[in-house]
Design an enzyme around this catalytic site. Structure first.
Site, PDB file in Angstrom:
ATOM      1  N   GLU A 194       1.756   6.934   6.085  1.00 12.38           N
ATOM      2  CA  GLU A 194       2.942   6.854   6.959  1.00 12.38           C
ATOM      3  C   GLU A 194       4.170   6.520   6.116  1.00 12.38           C
ATOM      4  O   GLU A 194       4.986   5.664   6.470  1.00 12.38           O
ATOM      5  CB  GLU A 194       2.731   5.784   8.042  1.00 12.38           C
ATOM      6  CG  GLU A 194       1.486   6.008   8.872  1.00 12.38           C
ATOM      7  CD  GLU A 194       1.306   5.007  10.015  1.00 12.38           C
ATOM      8  OE1 GLU A 194       2.261   4.270  10.340  1.00 12.38           O
ATOM      9  OE2 GLU A 194       0.196   4.963  10.562  1.00 12.38           O
ATOM     10  N   GLU A 251      -4.847  -0.910  11.933  1.00 16.77           N
ATOM     11  CA  GLU A 251      -4.177  -2.227  11.947  1.00 16.77           C
ATOM     12  C   GLU A 251      -5.025  -3.354  12.534  1.00 16.77           C
ATOM     13  O   GLU A 251      -4.572  -4.078  13.425  1.00 16.77           O
ATOM     14  CB  GLU A 251      -2.854  -2.122  12.711  1.00 16.77           C
ATOM     15  CG  GLU A 251      -1.913  -1.088  12.092  1.00 16.77           C
ATOM     16  CD  GLU A 251      -0.572  -0.996  12.812  1.00 16.77           C
ATOM     17  OE1 GLU A 251      -0.393  -1.636  13.866  1.00 16.77           O
ATOM     18  OE2 GLU A 251       0.310  -0.282  12.317  1.00 16.77           O
TER      19      GLU A 251
END
Ligand code: XIL
Length: 365
Positions: free
Chosen positions: A256, A151
């Site tokens: 995810e 991220e």
């Protein structure tokens, strides 16, 4: 009486085992296509969720630790490491022939408390080098892959202004991969993020990957997190992303995956764990059960997604769900606490949902 209850409980175990044996297995169904993974939580790693562990062994051939390899847990102090849970996860995986994707080395969230007060660039650099080297080398040859950086991008494709960018400068991501490559020469190295299937953020991710490659540093794959919403999965962007990321010569993973069925409190889509919103009854409509229409919508979205994944199975290395059953999903707490969400393939009693069967069906086509 005692005898009767013993007979009944033996019968119940027998029936449960029988119905489990008849349930198809995701890992078998997709064995020639890509790995099928799940996140493993602390209870499961500690062996306290026996039903969860049984299902993991039966259904998955890849696991990602949901939390226990994040910096705040694995390095709680400057000189203090806590490898206990991570070691247990690795042992569980080895015993059951499951690959581990270690998650993660460098991320702005879930950092240890001592990092929050760190001012000097020298200290950040030292932390950065020590952390990557110590943790990645310990698990080299024991885990299959690492999410080296997680991220690092903003929605517009620029670099997120976090402590690493601030103190180490623009090249910190290349440096993270360089250090990881040295510490873990036998481990695949990935960049992982949410929304990088979206056009602007994707451009940023591609630039980042090209920069790492141009520096002569190894990057083996990219993980698209896949925190989406049933009924509005961005299929065209996902397809385009698979093509564009594969063209860089790296593996594409969905790392995810979960599909929320609840209303979004914002008009943006984010998986930034630091974002929170206020709850209300309107925001939590299915506290008792998921209506059949939503169950079908979820099954349809999963079927569409896996049909696409099968089309590009040559480019896709792994598809990992973010949790085992609906009750264990982080989406019951994010971005609003205390909701009842249904984003996965197994219900709160570990029973396969219609979405499970719709996913299995895509493997047979
Ligand atoms: C989440 C976990 O599921 C939660 O248990 C934890 O409280 C916060 O983090 N992107 C990631 C994951 O890369 O590590 C996050 O996991 C979800 C978003």
């Amino acid at each position: 009486m005692k005898k009767l209850s013993l007979i009944l409980s033996v019968a119940a175990i027998f029936l449960a085992a029988k119905s489990e044996a008849q349930t198809p297995s995701l890992r078998d169904a997709f064995k020639n296509d890509f790995l099928i993974g799940t996140a493993m939580n602390t209870w499961q790693i500690e062996g306290k969720d026996t039903a969860g562990d049984r299902l993991i062994k039966q259904q998955f051939n890849a696991v990602t630790p949901e939390n226990c390899m994040k910096a705040e847990i694995i390095q709680p102090g400057w000189d203090k490491y806590n490898f206990e849970l991570a070691d247990k996860l690795v042992a569980f995986a080895k015993k059951n022939n499951i690959k581990v994707n270690a998650h993660n080395l460098i991320w702005h969230s879930q950092l240890p408390a001592f990092m929050h007060h760190m001012q000097s660039a020298d200290s950040v650099r030292q932390y950065f080098e020590n952390h990557i080297t110590k943790v990645a080398s310990r698990y080299d040859g024991k885990v299959y892959s690492w999410d080296v950086v997680n991220e690092a991008l903003n929605e517009d494709g620029t670099l997120r202004k976090d402590i690493f960018l601030d103190k180490l400068g623009d090249d910190y991501i290349v440096e993270a991969f360089r250090l990881a490559q040295k510490a873990a020469p036998h481990t695949k190295l990935y960049y992982n993020d949410y929304n990088i299937e979206q056009p602007k953020k994707r451009v940023g991710a591609i630039a980042l990957i090209k920069k790492i490659q141009a520096a002569g540093v190894r990057i083996d794959g990219v993980g698209i997190q896949g925190h989406w919403k049933a009924g509005v999965v961005p299929m065209a962007d996902i397809e385009e992303s698979i093509k564009e990321f594969s063209a860089l010569g790296i593996d594409v993973m969905f790392t995810e995956l979960d599909l929320s069925v609840l209303p979004n409190p914002w008009d943006k889509v984010t998986a930034d764990v630091s974002e929170t919103a206020q709850g209300s009854a309107k925001m939590n409509p299915y506290t008792k059960a998921l209506p059949d229409s939503m169950q079908q919508l979820l099954a349809k979205s999963y079927a569409d997604l896996f049909t696409l994944f099968m089309k590009y199975k040559k480019n896709i290395g792994r598809v990992t769900f973010w949790g085992v059953n609906d009750g264990q999903s982080w989406l019951n707490g994010f971005p609003i606490r205390g909701r009842t969400n249904y984003p996965l393939l197994f219900d709160r009693n570990f029973k396969p949902k219609p979405a499970f069967y719709s996913v299995i069906a895509t493997a047979k086509k």
